[in-house]
Design a protein around this motif. Structure first.
Motif, PDB file in Angstrom:
ATOM      1  N   ASN A 187       0.838  -1.192   0.000  1.00 47.55           N
ATOM      2  CA  ASN A 187       0.000   0.000   0.000  1.00 47.55           C
ATOM      3  C   ASN A 187       0.877   1.248   0.000  1.00 47.55           C
ATOM      4  O   ASN A 187       2.033   1.207   0.425  1.00 47.55           O
ATOM      5  CB  ASN A 187      -0.899   0.026   1.237  1.00 47.55           C
ATOM      6  N   LEU A 188       0.321   2.373  -0.460  1.00 44.02           N
ATOM      7  CA  LEU A 188       1.029   3.637  -0.342  1.00 44.02           C
ATOM      8  C   LEU A 188       1.259   3.945   1.136  1.00 44.02           C
ATOM      9  O   LEU A 188       0.422   3.620   1.990  1.00 44.02           O
ATOM     10  CB  LEU A 188       0.231   4.778  -0.980  1.00 44.02           C
ATOM     11  N   ALA A 189       2.385   4.558   1.436  1.00 42.18           N
ATOM     12  CA  ALA A 189       2.713   4.868   2.830  1.00 42.18           C
ATOM     13  C   ALA A 189       1.880   6.042   3.343  1.00 42.18           C
ATOM     14  O   ALA A 189       1.536   6.964   2.593  1.00 42.18           O
ATOM     15  CB  ALA A 189       4.198   5.194   2.960  1.00 42.18           C
ATOM     16  N   VAL A 190       1.562   5.982   4.616  1.00 44.19           N
ATOM     17  CA  VAL A 190       0.934   7.102   5.331  1.00 44.19           C
ATOM     18  C   VAL A 190       2.005   7.707   6.226  1.00 44.19           C
ATOM     19  O   VAL A 190       2.565   7.007   7.076  1.00 44.19           O
ATOM     20  CB  VAL A 190      -0.257   6.641   6.180  1.00 44.19           C
ATOM     21  N   PRO A 191       2.336   8.987   6.068  1.00 45.84           N
ATOM     22  CA  PRO A 191       3.384   9.584   6.904  1.00 45.84           C
ATOM     23  C   PRO A 191       2.865   9.883   8.300  1.00 45.84           C
ATOM     24  O   PRO A 191       1.648  10.001   8.518  1.00 45.84           O
ATOM     25  CB  PRO A 191       3.705  10.885   6.165  1.00 45.84           C
ATOM     26  N   PRO A 192       3.751  10.021   9.289  1.00 45.26           N
ATOM     27  CA  PRO A 192       3.307  10.469  10.606  1.00 45.26           C
ATOM     28  C   PRO A 192       2.709  11.863  10.483  1.00 45.26           C
ATOM     29  O   PRO A 192       3.236  12.709   9.770  1.00 45.26           O
ATOM     30  CB  PRO A 192       4.595  10.482  11.433  1.00 45.26           C
ATOM     31  N   HIS A 193       1.598  12.076  11.142  1.00 45.94           N
ATOM     32  CA  HIS A 193       0.956  13.386  11.065  1.00 45.94           C
ATOM     33  C   HIS A 193      -0.035  13.531  12.208  1.00 45.94           C
ATOM     34  O   HIS A 193      -0.457  12.559  12.823  1.00 45.94           O
ATOM     35  CB  HIS A 193       0.245  13.593   9.728  1.00 45.94           C
ATOM     36  N   ASN A 194      -0.391  14.775  12.491  1.00 50.17           N
ATOM     37  CA  ASN A 194      -1.438  15.042  13.468  1.00 50.17           C
ATOM     38  C   ASN A 194      -2.108  16.368  13.128  1.00 50.17           C
ATOM     39  O   ASN A 194      -1.753  17.027  12.152  1.00 50.17           O
ATOM     40  CB  ASN A 194      -0.893  15.029  14.901  1.00 50.17           C
ATOM     41  N   TYR A 195      -3.064  16.747  13.957  1.00 51.23           N
ATOM     42  CA  TYR A 195      -3.817  17.978  13.745  1.00 51.23           C
ATOM     43  C   TYR A 195      -3.526  18.952  14.878  1.00 51.23           C
ATOM     44  O   TYR A 195      -3.803  18.669  16.038  1.00 51.23           O
ATOM     45  CB  TYR A 195      -5.317  17.693  13.660  1.00 51.23           C
ATOM     46  N   GLU A 196      -2.957  20.086  14.511  1.00 51.37           N
ATOM     47  CA  GLU A 196      -2.715  21.144  15.483  1.00 51.37           C
ATOM     48  C   GLU A 196      -4.026  21.839  15.849  1.00 51.37           C
ATOM     49  O   GLU A 196      -4.203  22.330  16.954  1.00 51.37           O
ATOM     50  CB  GLU A 196      -1.716  22.146  14.908  1.00 51.37           C
TER      51      GLU A 196
END
Length: 216
Positions: A187-196
């Motif tokens: 699968n395509l990678a999901v990068p680390p992320h969050n919502y400020e």
């Protein structure tokens, strides 16, 4: 989003013996969905300093102007990052595709942070409507095209919308899950992320983290 809308194209950049990626930190390419699939105006993205990008620092992106069916393309750690606001139709279709996919439940832990699977695994996202993906094909590193309209395509007569890699014809759904029987192994990678905040997304930080983390 009419036919007179403006479309911004990313420039091709040859890398790694013919592999091609579309990388940009200042523009967004977006696609409309459903009947009347057309190009729509681009959105400018937040542009970190060259030094920050080289160091892999987190990248912030305001998504307040992101409309249904639209995509923002930015750059983090030299990779194209896609932020897509999926429509209800896109979300409704994802659970129907499991039988056609190689890894529908995203069991390869290297391809996404665990927290994006805590809700409905079909979405691979913190918020169902917002998809965040690394736009690099897991076969040989080309950059797939977003083909969001649900209609028969030359590469798939039963196409339900997603991403198509023109280099070797790998296909992914709108959650970045790879179809079975194509060259791409993952699968395509999901990068680390969050919502400020509700309108500010941070690429490169896990939820609750204050330092940059590794990429998928």
């Amino acid at each position: 989003m009419g036919n007179d809308a403006v479309e911004e194209r990313l420039e091709d950049q040859p890398i790694n013996q013919g592999r091609r990626r579309f990388l940009t930190a200042t523009t967004a390419v977006v696609g409309a969905v459903g009947v009347g699939f057309v190009a729509v105006p681009f959105i400018k993205s937040w542009n970190p300093s060259a030094k920050a990008k080289l160091a892999g620092a987190p990248v912030k992106q305001d998504i307040s102007a992101l409309q249904d069916g639209m995509r923002i393309v930015l750059e983090w750690r030299g990779q194209p990052i896609w932020i897509v606001k999926r429509t209800k139709q896109m979300l409704d279709i994802l659970p129907t595709l499991d039988s056609r996919l190689r890894d529908p439940k995203s069991t390869n832990a290297d391809q996404q942070p665990a927290y994006v699977l805590k809700g409905d695994y079909h979405y691979r996202s913190i918020k169902p409507e917002i998809s965040v993906l690394v736009g690099i094909c897991t076969h040989l590193g080309c950059s797939p095209e977003m083909v969001a309209e649900i209609k028969p395509e030359p590469f798939d007569p039963d196409w339900k919308g997603g991403y198509f890699c023109p280099c070797h014809k790998s296909r992914y759904d709108m959650a970045g899950r790879v179809y079975d029987g194509v060259p791409a192994p993952f699968n395509l990678a999901v990068p680390p992320h969050n919502y400020e905040s509700d309108t500010m997304i941070v690429i490169g930080l896990d939820p609750g983290s204050s330092t940059s983390t590794g990429a998928a």
